[in-house]
Design a protein around this motif. Structure first.
Motif, PDB file in Angstrom:
ATOM      1  N   UNK A 242       0.724  -1.201   0.001  1.00  0.00           N
ATOM      2  CA  UNK A 242       0.061   0.320   0.097  1.00  0.00           C
ATOM      3  C   UNK A 242       0.778   1.048   0.035  1.00  0.00           C
ATOM      4  N   UNK A 243       2.139   1.338   0.701  1.00  0.00           N
ATOM      5  CA  UNK A 243       2.903   2.519   0.809  1.00  0.00           C
ATOM      6  C   UNK A 243       3.336   2.648  -0.635  1.00  0.00           C
ATOM      7  N   UNK A 244       3.903   1.857  -1.602  1.00  0.00           N
ATOM      8  CA  UNK A 244       4.049   1.967  -2.955  1.00  0.00           C
ATOM      9  C   UNK A 244       2.896   2.584  -3.669  1.00  0.00           C
ATOM     10  N   UNK A 245       2.000   2.275  -3.515  1.00  0.00           N
ATOM     11  CA  UNK A 245       0.767   2.852  -4.114  1.00  0.00           C
ATOM     12  C   UNK A 245       0.582   4.040  -3.803  1.00  0.00           C
ATOM     13  N   UNK A 246       0.580   4.456  -2.574  1.00  0.00           N
ATOM     14  CA  UNK A 246       0.315   5.908  -2.133  1.00  0.00           C
ATOM     15  C   UNK A 246       1.719   6.676  -2.604  1.00  0.00           C
ATOM     16  N   UNK A 247       2.792   6.170  -2.596  1.00  0.00           N
ATOM     17  CA  UNK A 247       3.949   7.109  -3.279  1.00  0.00           C
ATOM     18  C   UNK A 247       3.644   7.230  -4.847  1.00  0.00           C
ATOM     19  N   UNK A 248       3.026   6.241  -5.434  1.00  0.00           N
ATOM     20  CA  UNK A 248       3.029   6.294  -6.816  1.00  0.00           C
ATOM     21  C   UNK A 248       1.811   7.364  -7.182  1.00  0.00           C
ATOM     22  N   UNK A 249       0.693   7.116  -6.420  1.00  0.00           N
ATOM     23  CA  UNK A 249      -0.434   7.978  -6.495  1.00  0.00           C
ATOM     24  C   UNK A 249      -0.017   9.602  -6.094  1.00  0.00           C
ATOM     25  N   UNK A 250       1.041   9.732  -5.146  1.00  0.00           N
ATOM     26  CA  UNK A 250       1.275  10.889  -5.049  1.00  0.00           C
ATOM     27  C   UNK A 250       2.040  11.641  -6.004  1.00  0.00           C
ATOM     28  N   UNK A 251       3.154  10.861  -6.902  1.00  0.00           N
ATOM     29  CA  UNK A 251       3.709  11.083  -7.829  1.00  0.00           C
ATOM     30  C   UNK A 251       2.843  11.587  -9.002  1.00  0.00           C
ATOM     31  N   UNK A 252       1.711  10.952  -9.099  1.00  0.00           N
ATOM     32  CA  UNK A 252       0.905  11.462 -10.345  1.00  0.00           C
ATOM     33  C   UNK A 252       0.262  12.742  -9.881  1.00  0.00           C
ATOM     34  N   UNK A 253      -0.149  12.893  -8.717  1.00  0.00           N
ATOM     35  CA  UNK A 253      -0.695  14.328  -8.367  1.00  0.00           C
ATOM     36  C   UNK A 253       0.378  15.434  -8.472  1.00  0.00           C
ATOM     37  N   UNK A 254       1.558  14.938  -8.119  1.00  0.00           N
ATOM     38  CA  UNK A 254       2.602  16.134  -8.080  1.00  0.00           C
ATOM     39  C   UNK A 254       2.971  16.309  -9.685  1.00  0.00           C
ATOM     40  N   UNK A 255       3.040  15.245 -10.426  1.00  0.00           N
ATOM     41  CA  UNK A 255       3.468  15.606 -11.763  1.00  0.00           C
ATOM     42  C   UNK A 255       2.086  16.224 -12.672  1.00  0.00           C
ATOM     43  N   UNK A 256       1.073  16.421 -12.070  1.00  0.00           N
ATOM     44  CA  UNK A 256       0.181  17.056 -12.592  1.00  0.00           C
ATOM     45  C   UNK A 256      -0.151  18.473 -12.165  1.00  0.00           C
ATOM     46  N   UNK A 257       0.958  18.906 -11.202  1.00  0.00           N
ATOM     47  CA  UNK A 257       1.117  20.239 -10.601  1.00  0.00           C
ATOM     48  C   UNK A 257       0.228  20.505  -9.445  1.00  0.00           C
TER      49      UNK A 257
END
Length: 154
Positions: free
Chosen positions: A28-43
């Motif tokens: 789950x932590x890997x998933x949360x980090x991945x989703x965080x990356x998407x959010x940040x990459x979208x500004x």
């Protein structure tokens, strides 16, 4: 030159398709980090993310140029692919259609962040359905039962 100034905070909630308990604590932590990356990459700015085996919550600081439905669609699509590509789940993993999005003021952020951080604690005494229905009622959101998530009755 004049600029655009905003303060938009959105708490987003969505579930695994069929409300199956497929998000494992091992990844789950890997998933949360991945989703965080998407959010940040979208500004956008990730303020908090956590969840349970059958759903997730996250709070973002959102720019007014962001289209929330596009962002959630990208998060679901990309994170679904991430889970499948990494073979995290032995079963077919999909996010359920739809999501909840609830806006908060700056003064409420500490409480919302704490609420998201304590998901495992909250769900010792309350089901996801009870939690979600409470959000809909608290925010006075009209809904039809047939358009809510598919609920597994245990």
């Amino acid at each position: 030159m004049p600029g655009t100034f905003s303060q938009i905070y959105i708490h987003i909630v969505f579930a695994v398709k069929g409300r199956n308990s497929l998000i494992c604590t091992e990844w789950e932590e890997d998933l949360y980090k991945y989703i965080t990356g998407i959010v940040q990459n979208k500004g956008q700015k990730m303020l908090s993310i956590n969840g349970m085996s059958d759903h997730i919550h996250f709070l973002i600081g959102m720019k007014p140029s962001c289209c929330l439905s596009d962002l959630v669609r990208e998060i679901k699509k990309s994170s679904n692919t991430f889970i499948l590509d990494n073979q995290f789940c032995k079963f077919r993993f999909e996010w359920q259609e739809g999501y909840g999005a609830f806006s908060y003021s700056h003064s409420a952020l500490d409480n919302v962040i704490a609420y998201i951080a304590n998901q495992k604690e909250h769900h010792r005494n309350r089901t996801f359905r009870e939690e979600y229905m409470t959000f809909l009622q608290k925010f006075q959101i009209e809904f039809k039962q047939e358009y809510l998530f598919d609920w597994l009755e245990v």
